[in-house]
Design an enzyme around this catalytic site. Structure first.
Site, short mmCIF file in Angstrom:
data_model
loop_
_atom_site.label_atom_id
_atom_site.label_comp_id
_atom_site.label_asym_id
_atom_site.label_seq_id
_atom_site.Cartn_x
_atom_site.Cartn_y
_atom_site.Cartn_z
N GLY A 76 0.77 -1.24 0.00
CA GLY A 76 0.00 0.00 0.00
C GLY A 76 0.80 1.29 0.00
N GLU A 134 3.98 4.86 5.39
CA GLU A 134 2.83 3.96 5.32
C GLU A 134 1.64 4.65 4.66
OE1 GLU A 134 1.80 1.19 5.03
OE2 GLU A 134 1.20 0.23 6.91
N ASP A 135 0.77 3.85 4.06
CA ASP A 135 -0.42 4.44 3.44
C ASP A 135 -1.48 4.80 4.48
OD1 ASP A 135 -0.84 1.73 3.93
OD2 ASP A 135 -2.04 1.40 2.14
N ASP A 155 -4.61 1.92 10.75
CA ASP A 155 -5.96 1.54 11.14
C ASP A 155 -5.90 1.04 12.59
OD1 ASP A 155 -8.58 0.66 11.36
OD2 ASP A 155 -8.58 -0.46 9.49
N LYS A 162 -6.69 6.46 10.34
CA LYS A 162 -8.06 6.04 10.71
C LYS A 162 -8.08 5.84 12.22
CE LYS A 162 -10.10 3.11 7.88
NZ LYS A 162 -10.55 1.81 7.28
N PHE A 187 -14.57 1.33 4.82
CA PHE A 187 -13.72 0.57 3.91
C PHE A 187 -13.31 1.50 2.77
CE2 PHE A 187 -13.49 -2.79 0.42
CZ PHE A 187 -12.13 -2.96 0.61
N ARG A 193 -5.55 -0.08 -6.07
CA ARG A 193 -4.49 0.75 -5.47
C ARG A 193 -4.13 1.91 -6.40
NH1 ARG A 193 -2.29 -2.26 -1.17
NH2 ARG A 193 -2.26 -4.52 -1.45
#
Length: 196
Positions: free
Chosen positions: A52, A108-109, A112, A140, A161, A174
């Site tokens: 990602g 990092e993308d 979470d 997130k 999501f 992606r």
């Protein structure tokens, strides 16, 4: 780019993402170049977590004009093609780099649950890293399961999501240049086929 059928709502545009990446790069460059005087050989090790982080990493490192950087990647599995994380993350492709006495910036993308980055951060310190910082383009916070915070982040995103700009569904999407909330009703019966 035409909106993909699995997109319910675009929440962050390509233009917004590009602007934010420039801001993040300048802030991080200021920290390492202007304030972190003991940075070894003026070089930070940017560690991307596959897959990602790839779109973000590519755009991010080209904005570093003062700072030397070395790029490296690791692969960690937690989602494995599902909508939600499947459990304890595990390193599936390690790096051969010697992390001892290195200043590492994890690129990092999205954060979470935070479990993956907590694992990697502890792993890097265990390998002798001098410092470990985290930069994510999306955060997130509602999904957090562990005590972990990004040192730099671009956008707060909802506990939905998401797809696009590195975020996938079954290893696809992606490449979307924006970030969107996925249409989960369509996903239930989705079949991959040529789009009209």
């Amino acid at each position: 780019m035409k909106k993909h059928p699995l997109v319910k709502k675009v929440i962050i545009s390509k233009k917004q993402i590009n602007k934010k990446i420039k801001e993040l790069a300048k802030s991080i460059e200021k920290y390492y170049y202007d304030e972190h005087q003991d940075l070894n050989q003026n070089t930070v090790l940017c560690l991307g977590l596959l897959k990602g982080s790839v779109p973000f990493m590519a755009k991010f490192i080209e904005q570093l004009t003062k700072l030397e950087c070395q790029t490296e990647y690791m692969s960690v599995a937690s989602f494995e093609g599902n909508i939600e994380a499947t459990g304890v993350p595990r390193i599936t492709a390690d790096s051969n780099v010697d992390f001892s006495d290195r200043d590492v910036l994890i690129v990092e993308d999205i954060i979470d649950s935070g479990r993956t980055l907590k694992l990697i951060k502890e792993y890097l310190f265990g390998k002798g890293a001098k410092s470990v910082k985290i930069c994510t383009i999306f955060d997130k916070k509602e999904g957090r399961k562990v005590d972990l915070h990004a040192d730099w982040y671009g956008f707060d995103v909802p506990h939905k999501f998401l797809i696009g700009f590195g975020l996938d569904y079954q290893e696809r999407l992606r490449n979307l240049p924006y970030v969107a909330i996925a249409d989960e009703d369509k996903i239930k019966n989705w079949q991959w086929k040529k789009l009209k």
